[in-house]
Design an enzyme around this catalytic site. Structure first.
Site, mmCIF file in Angstrom:
data_model
loop_
_atom_site.group_PDB
_atom_site.id
_atom_site.type_symbol
_atom_site.label_atom_id
_atom_site.label_comp_id
_atom_site.label_asym_id
_atom_site.label_seq_id
_atom_site.Cartn_x
_atom_site.Cartn_y
_atom_site.Cartn_z
ATOM 1 N N SER A 51 -35.817 -6.602 -43.580
ATOM 2 C CA SER A 51 -35.019 -5.762 -44.466
ATOM 3 C C SER A 51 -35.559 -4.348 -44.398
ATOM 4 C CB SER A 51 -35.101 -6.266 -45.908
ATOM 5 O OG SER A 51 -34.557 -5.321 -46.821
ATOM 6 N N TYR A 100 -40.309 -9.422 -52.748
ATOM 7 C CA TYR A 100 -39.344 -9.248 -51.663
ATOM 8 C C TYR A 100 -39.812 -8.159 -50.698
ATOM 9 C CZ TYR A 100 -34.907 -8.531 -49.248
ATOM 10 O OH TYR A 100 -33.930 -8.413 -48.280
#
Length: 255
Positions: A147, A161
């Site tokens: 990401s 995350y």
């Protein structure tokens, strides 16, 4: 050159393949001639997606919970009933968790880091023999879905995350150096805003989100499929350990 981006005759296994980015990649691989296996935790959703994608080419549902090593090994056992080798592994299954720093729970750390960082390593490890076998004919591929939040920091308090995706990017480099010896090429994609259940803002507020993206829009399924096809095909054979940022310029805008 006509075969540079072809996946004809190759097999692919995509975790988290029933929806979102995983499904986008599955559609792209099928269009390029691959035989695709998709896995997801929810069996009904996985089965339904495989039925829908079968209109594009051979697609098989292999439901599994890969958040544990045992679950990853169960997926490998299920895959092995169909194939003895694997050309392309896409480690896409992931999770996110957001909470204020003072309240961030251990459960939100362990769930996210286990699935986003531990699973790609141990699933690849469990499929090493299958990938090695494919690597005898041509470069086998492992594509980790990271990401842009692992590249630069966003304002949201998604601690586990961000850490897991940054770790996955570095893990990609470390794995790449080892596995290229077996003709297994490891790389990663760092997506920006793509409409998915995980990125509900991009899905439900695309117009608003687009105002913060230099390209002026969120990513499409063609954008994601194109990046994955490049890395999975002969075209990406010399891309070893790199992370391809696919975000319309957001990372550079963050500075």
């Amino acid at each position: 050159m006509n075969d540079l981006f072809s996946l004809k005759g190759r097999t692919a296994l995509i975790t988290g393949g029933s929806r979102g980015i995983g499904r986008m990649i599955a559609e792209g691989f099928l269009a390029q001639g691959a035989r695709v296996y998709i896995s997801a935790r929810k069996a009904m959703a996985c089965d339904q997606t495989a039925i829908e994608l079968a209109a594009l080419g051979p697609c098989v549902s292999l439901p599994a919970d890969v958040s544990t090593v045992e679950g990853a090994q169960a997926l490998v056992a299920a895959y092995s009933q169909h194939e003895s080798s694997l050309d392309i592994l896409v480690n896409n299954a992931g999770a996110a968790w957001g909470a204020p720093f003072d309240d961030f729970p251990e459960s939100g750390w362990d769930k996210v880091v286990d699935l986003n960082l531990k699973t790609p390593f141990f699933l690849t490890q469990a499929l090493h023999g299958h990938l090695q076998k494919a690597g005898k004919a041509h470069a086998a591929k492992v594509i980790n879905i990271a990401s842009i939040d692992g590249v630069s920091v966003n304002p949201q308090e998604t601690y586990s995350y961000a850490a897991s995706k940054a770790g996955l990017i570095h893990l990609t480099r470390r794995m790449a150096l080892r596995l290229v010896k077996d003709n297994i090429v490891v790389s990663a994609i760092a997506p920006g805003a793509f409409a998915s259940d995980m990125n509900k803002d991009a899905r439900d507020h695309a117009e608003e989100i687009s105002t913060h993206i230099p390209s002026g829009r969120i990513g499409t399924k063609e954008d994601m499929a194109g990046a994955a096809i490049f890395l999975a095909s002969r075209a990406g054979d010399y891309v070893v350990g790199s992370t391809l940022v696919v975000d319309g310029g957001v990372t550079y805008a963050r500075g």
